[in-house]
Each structure stands twice: as structure tokens, then as C-alpha cells.
Motif scaffolding. Structure first.
Motif, PDB file in Angstrom:
ATOM      1  N   LEU A 100      45.008  45.827  22.561  1.00 16.30           N
ATOM      2  CA  LEU A 100      46.128  46.044  23.570  1.00 16.30           C
ATOM      3  C   LEU A 100      46.832  47.453  22.903  1.00 16.30           C
ATOM      4  O   LEU A 100      47.419  48.490  23.591  1.00 16.30           O
ATOM      5  CB  LEU A 100      47.029  44.908  23.679  1.00 16.30           C
ATOM      6  CG  LEU A 100      48.153  45.142  24.751  1.00 16.30           C
ATOM      7  CD1 LEU A 100      47.247  45.430  26.194  1.00 16.30           C
ATOM      8  CD2 LEU A 100      49.018  43.953  25.004  1.00 16.30           C
ATOM      9  N   ALA A 139      45.263  50.402  23.721  1.00 16.30           N
ATOM     10  CA  ALA A 139      44.981  50.764  25.377  1.00 16.30           C
ATOM     11  C   ALA A 139      45.494  51.920  25.931  1.00 16.30           C
ATOM     12  O   ALA A 139      44.924  52.451  26.824  1.00 16.30           O
ATOM     13  CB  ALA A 139      45.381  49.473  26.115  1.00 16.30           C
ATOM     14  N   ASN A 145      44.147  45.058  28.860  1.00 12.42           N
ATOM     15  CA  ASN A 145      43.335  46.051  27.801  1.00 12.42           C
ATOM     16  C   ASN A 145      41.955  46.129  28.171  1.00 12.42           C
ATOM     17  O   ASN A 145      40.882  46.332  27.445  1.00 12.42           O
ATOM     18  CB  ASN A 145      43.501  45.207  26.581  1.00 12.42           C
ATOM     19  CG  ASN A 145      42.500  43.780  26.546  1.00 12.42           C
ATOM     20  OD1 ASN A 145      42.311  43.200  27.693  1.00 12.42           O
ATOM     21  ND2 ASN A 145      42.021  43.178  25.555  1.00 12.42           N
TER      22      ASN A 145
END
Length: 398
Positions: free
Chosen positions: A159, A162, A189
């Protein structure tokens, strides 16, 4: 009746690759060497033929000469076909206008006639700078069964990373309800891999509309995909769980090479069930002399090792002389590491000469970054190139 193909692949290979610095001064990014015997473009080309796709257009623009020569007639990838095969597609002058490719969508738009020549049901859009093995046939099948206008291959990423990617926000059935290009605060993500399957007539329609839009940047991620979603087109995600790496930076290229090493490599290029094809240079067998030592490394044909090589990847015809050491490094073809030289945590391009007792980079634990030497240069005897430096011309030391 017009002959046709179920699917035509369009491989975007015209990027400058500026984040690879000296490695792409004179060649396109997909032509950069990888994994001792390959070039980056070998992976999507091999994926195509292994997936049963035998018609590929390779869109070139930046420094295409070496890439064009490498691909040739496509024979090493079994892509030398009478109807189909691999075709190099540079920008060209049309009757109404001519221009460089303005973006990923515009590059495909300018080659509409090539795609239509084969009357495909589907068009597969690929990037030429990713290292991975993927069966596109499964993605094509899922796309056809879903009845979607577009299917986007996606992979889960950490994440915290991302925001570097185009992010797909999807429902439980995998349908996409939102596409965010490099969001500052990502909602998921699930990252786009830059691999798209389009139903052909839908692709043509939206490319033509995008070409007429003066406000468009002519990019799939920024323009075409959001437009399709906003128009209510059905768009699906296709999850991929294997190894995939965008090798657009020095660190990513180095890491991906290192992922090939070890008793249990992260990425296996030797899998006989999914062969990665390449145009291999003519070279004699590698030679390791009685003073040579090789530890946990990949050594290509034609190498002569009289020094020590540890945890490194060496392309064809590299010479490591007696007393020289190479550690945690990627050395490309034709390079000579002279006696007493020390190379650590570095990427060295083709046909470089590292002089006697020269020192390139630093031990990984002490390094401030990966050291890079561009192609066709010489480093003088005894010279030192500090950690993290990028050198693209002959170097005598400071």
C-alpha cells in the motif's frame, strides 16, 4: 473472406527510459541487457508466443536501431510468419499529418491500419519494460467470457508504494468502478500492470474519440481508460500473482537481476515449460581458469573468469582477469575487468574496460547507491568511481 487473427498484440517499446540514465543514452529501454543472456523485450515477446499469440506489432521511437536489429525477422521467438509474425512499427508520415507518438494511446491509434489488417476480435496492449512470465491466453479467455470492453491485468503491491501506479478499485466480481492514475491517497493496493485486453471495435472507437479531443494527453491510463469507465463500459480486472517487476530504474533493474540468483531464485528463467527465447550471440563456452572462482552467479557463454565473481550476473564475452573481483554486480557483454580491479554493487554496460586496480562502487553495506558505467567507455588504471556515481564517458579519476 478476409483472413483474421483472434488477437493481435501491440508492444509499446518506444520509451526513452530516462531513469536508466547512462544505460539508455544510445538504446531504447527494451533493448537493455538482462539476466546474462536476455534483453528486456525478450519477456513480453516470449510470453506472446508461449500464449499462442503469433502477431505482434512492436512500436518503436527512441533510439530504435539496436532494438530493430535485435528483433530482426522474429525467428528466435518463432515469430517469423507469412501471415502475422513480428513487425517493427516506427512513427511514419501519413497523408493528412505526421508526428512522433504523443502518448501510449496515440502510438496505438497511429497504427490502427496495422491492427485492422488482421481483423482481430481482441487487441492486447503490452509494455516493453517489464520482467515477468504470464500466460495471456488465460486473460483473453476471461475477457471473452465476461463480455467486457476492456480487461486490465492487475497485481497487488504494498500500500505504501501504491501511489506510484495506476490503481484499480474493484467490486467483488472483479469489475472496475474507479481507475485512479497514481493517486496521492490510494483506496486500494491493486495496481495496473499496463497490460490491457480490448475488444477490438471498442478500442478503435475510443482511440478515434481520444484523437479528436484537444485536451487529451493521448495516454491510456490518464485519458482512454477513465473515459471508457465514465461512458459506462464494462471493464474488468484480471489478477496476476506471479513475479512482475517494472525495471525502469537502476535499482529495479539491479534487484531483478539479483532475483535470478540463489538456490531458490525469486524468478526462474530456466523453466522449460515457459521458455524465454532470445537472440543469443555466437560465443565459445565460458572458461574458468585455475585461479578463477565463481560463487552464486550467472555466467553467459564466452566469459573468461580468472578472478573472483560472487553473487553477480555476467552477460556474454565478459573477461575478469586474475586478481580482479566482481561482487553484487551486473556486467553486460564485452566488458573487461582488468587485473586487480574491484567492482562492487554496480551495473556496467556493454564493451566497457575497467583498468587495472581500479575500484568501482562500494560494498553493498557501505554503498550510497548503485554505481553505473555506460557503454563503450574506459576507466583508467587505478581510478576510483565512488558509490552511486553514473559515468557515461571515459574516466581517468578525479
Amino acid at each position: 473472406m478476409q483472413r483474421k487473427k483472434e488477437c493481435v498484440a501491440m508492444l509499446l517499446a518506444g520509451g526513452q527510459g530516462s531513469r536508466l540514465y547512462a544505460l539508455t543514452n544510445n538504446i531504447a529501454k527494451p533493448a537493455v541487457a538482462f539476466g546474462a543472456k536476455y534483453r528486456i523485450i525478450d519477456f513480453p515477446l516470449s510470453n506472446c508466443v508461449n500464449s499462442g499469440i503469433d502477431t505482434v506489432g512492436v512500436l518503436t521511437q527512441y533510439e530504435p536501431l539496436e532494438l530493430n536489429e535485435y528483433i530482426g525477422n522474429g525467428q528466435p521467438w518463432d515469430l517469423d510468419r507469412i501471415f502475422g509474425g513480428v513487425h517493427i512499427l516506427p512513427p511514419y508520415q501519413a497523408k493528412k499529418r505526421s508526428s512522433w507518438y504523443e502518448g501510449t494511446a496515440n502510438a496505438i491509434f497511429q497504427n490502427m491500419s496495422f491492427m485492422k489488417k488482421y481483423n482481430p476480435d481482441y487487441v492486447l496492449i503490452l509494455s516493453g519494460d517489464h520482467i515477468y512470465k504470464m500466460n495471456y491466453a488465460g486473460m483473453l479467455r476471461a475477457h471473452a467470457e465476461s463480455g467486457a470492453a476492456c480487461t486490465i491485468a492487475a497485481i497487488e503491491v504494498p500500500l505504501k508504494e501504491a501511489s506510484r501506479f495506476g490503481i484499480l478499485n474493484v467490486r467483488e466480481d472483479g469489475s472496475i468502478y474507479q481507475f485512479e492514475e497514481k493517486p496521492k491517497v490510494p483506496k486500494s493496493n491493486l495496481a495496473s500492470m499496463g497490460i490491457y485486453v480490448f475488444t477490438a471495435d471498442k478500442l478503435y472507437k475510443y482511440l478515434e474519440e481520444d484523437d479528436q479531443n484537444p485536451d487529451s494527453s493521448k495516454d491510456f491510463g490518464k485519458d482512454v481508460l477513465p473515459t471508457m469507465l465514465n461512458a459506462g463500459e464494462k471493464m474488468m480486472s484480471y489478477r496476476f500473482e506471479g513475479y512482475w517487476k517494472d525495471v525502469g530504474t537502476i535499482s529495479a533493474l539491479w534487484e531483478s537481476n539479483m532475483d535470478l540468483l540463489g538456490t531458490d531464485p525469486t524468478f526462474d528463467v530456466g523453466d522449460p515449460t515457459w521458455k524465454i527465447h532470445s537472440r543469443n550471440p555466437l560465443a565459445p563456452p565460458e572458461y574458468i581458469s585455475d585461479t578463477g572462482e565463481v560463487d552464486n552467479s550467472m555466467i553467459a557463454l564466452g566469459c573468461e573468469i580468472s578472478g573472483k565473481v560472487k553473487h553477480s550476473v555476467l552477460s556474454s564475452n565478459v573477461v575478469v582477469e586474475k586478481g580482479a573481483t566482481v561482487t553484487d554486480s551486473v556486467i553486460m557483454s564485452g566488458t573487461v575487468i582488468k587485473s586487480g580491479a574491484k567492482v562492487c554493487y554496480s551495473v556496467i554496460d556493454e564493451n566497457v574496460t575497467v583498468g587495472k586496480k581500479a575500484c568501482i562502487g562500494a560494498d553493498k553495506d557501505d554503498a550510497s547507491g548503485i554505481t553505473v558505467l555506460g557503454r563503450n567507455i574506459a576507466v583508467a588504471d587505478g581510478a576510483r568511481v565512488e558509490s552511486g556515481k553514473i559515468i557515461d564517458k571515459d574516466y581517468k579519476g578525479e
